[in-house]
Design an enzyme around this catalytic site. Structure first.
Site, mmCIF file in Angstrom:
data_model
loop_
_atom_site.group_PDB
_atom_site.id
_atom_site.type_symbol
_atom_site.label_atom_id
_atom_site.label_comp_id
_atom_site.label_asym_id
_atom_site.label_seq_id
_atom_site.Cartn_x
_atom_site.Cartn_y
_atom_site.Cartn_z
ATOM 1 N N ASN A 158 0.821 -1.205 0.000
ATOM 2 C CA ASN A 158 0.000 0.000 0.000
ATOM 3 C C ASN A 158 0.861 1.263 0.000
ATOM 4 O OD1 ASN A 158 0.572 -0.991 2.655
ATOM 5 N ND2 ASN A 158 -0.978 0.350 3.548
ATOM 6 N N ILE A 159 0.387 2.259 -0.739
ATOM 7 C CA ILE A 159 1.109 3.516 -0.936
ATOM 8 C C ILE A 159 0.226 4.673 -0.486
ATOM 9 C CG2 ILE A 159 2.169 5.060 -2.618
ATOM 10 C CD1 ILE A 159 3.696 2.430 -2.226
ATOM 11 N N GLU A 160 0.778 5.514 0.389
ATOM 12 C CA GLU A 160 0.069 6.705 0.845
ATOM 13 C C GLU A 160 0.892 7.943 0.514
ATOM 14 O OE1 GLU A 160 -1.870 4.406 4.723
ATOM 15 O OE2 GLU A 160 -0.465 6.075 5.014
ATOM 16 N N CYS B 211 -4.072 1.004 -2.541
ATOM 17 C CA CYS B 211 -3.910 -0.182 -1.703
ATOM 18 C C CYS B 211 -2.974 -1.180 -2.373
ATOM 19 C CB CYS B 211 -5.265 -0.830 -1.453
ATOM 20 S SG CYS B 211 -6.455 0.233 -0.626
ATOM 21 N N GLU C 133 -3.375 -4.262 -3.154
ATOM 22 C CA GLU C 133 -4.002 -5.063 -4.203
ATOM 23 C C GLU C 133 -4.038 -4.319 -5.531
ATOM 24 O OE1 GLU C 133 -6.380 -5.791 -0.314
ATOM 25 O OE2 GLU C 133 -5.138 -4.236 -1.216
ATOM 26 N N CYS D 279 -10.312 -3.730 1.127
ATOM 27 C CA CYS D 279 -11.339 -2.714 1.318
ATOM 28 C C CYS D 279 -12.402 -2.842 0.225
ATOM 29 C CB CYS D 279 -10.716 -1.319 1.296
ATOM 30 S SG CYS D 279 -10.128 -0.791 -0.325
ATOM 31 N N CYS E 202 -11.117 -2.005 -3.306
ATOM 32 C CA CYS E 202 -10.272 -3.073 -3.853
ATOM 33 C C CYS E 202 -11.107 -4.276 -4.277
ATOM 34 C CB CYS E 202 -9.223 -3.499 -2.827
ATOM 35 S SG CYS E 202 -7.793 -2.401 -2.769
#
Length: 234
Positions: free
Chosen positions: A145-147, A156, A158, A189, A192
């Site tokens: 996951n990348i924020e 996310c 996935e 989520c 996703c």
């Protein structure tokens, strides 16, 4: 590889508008990103979001963005986020693009690799790492996951794995395995689940939970009555 062939990898059955770009990291590695649409339009993944997220997932920092034309969704945000140098060009960089599709290795310890990948998650906001392995008939693609500063622009694990696959020209998948370090259960989520259903509607999803247990599910069981309509396709 040229822009035409890279654009052909985009998944744009609803708008018919294929988009592609290439991000060059500070260390000189090249990561392709293509538009990946969803039947639920708002969760479509723009090319520049995909390319930057893929770059970040490989522990690299975006530095330059190559594009063919002027129009890319979210371009302004990502340019500002990483002070990207924008390079408009009729041809792709001469160096080869990174190939994210890893060949299958019988010695692969799936659980161990999922745990290792958790350290590559970029999670300054949530401190909630997630990893994913998306399997094909002869290999797999990794995602974390990348924020970023704008929560709505993150991806996310996935969707990072799927973005890698689509940009690499991979469309056939066998299963998806997901792991979280924290929380009661590992679970995709809602967004996703909708995206996974687009590409793996009848596949197995294996969830590796933080307590060391795992569970196996069918994608459609995770999102019953998912949104779909053939009338939306052009």
């Amino acid at each position: 590889m040229n822009w035409s062939s890279l654009n052909d990898r985009a998944y744009a059955p609803y708008s018919g508008k294929s988009k592609a770009c290439v991000v060059e990291s500070r260390s000189g590695k090249l990561f392709a990103g293509v538009r990946t649409e969803n039947i639920s339009y708002p969760i479509t993944i723009p090319a520049v979001q995909a390319a930057c997220a893929i770059c970040l997932s490989e522990k690299e920092i975006p530095a330059k963005l190559y594009l063919e034309g002027d129009e890319l969704d979210q371009l302004h945000f990502w340019k500002k986020e990483f002070q990207l140098e924008i390079i408009k060009t009729d041809s792709l960089p001469e160096s080869p693009l990174e190939d994210p599709h890893k060949k299958w290795n019988a010695d692969l310890d799936i659980t161990a690799r999922l745990k290792e990948l958790l350290d590559q998650a970029v999670i300054p906001n949530s401190d909630f790492p997630v990893s994913a392995l998306l399997f094909t008939s002869d290999g797999y693609l990794e995602g974390v996951n990348i924020e970023v500063s704008d929560w709505t622009k993150g991806l996310c694990a996935e969707r990072v794995a799927l973005s890698k696959a689509i940009a690499a020209g991979v469309r056939e998948f066998t299963r998806l395995e997901i792991h979280t370090k924290k929380g009661e259960i590992s679970s995709p989520c809602g967004a996703c689940r909708q995206v996974i259903t687009e590409f793996l509607p009848y596949n197995d999803i294996i969830l590796h939970h933080a307590d060391g247990t795992s569970s196996e599910h069918l994608t459609l069981d995770l999102l019953p009555f998912n949104f779909k309509s053939s009338s939306l396709k052009k």
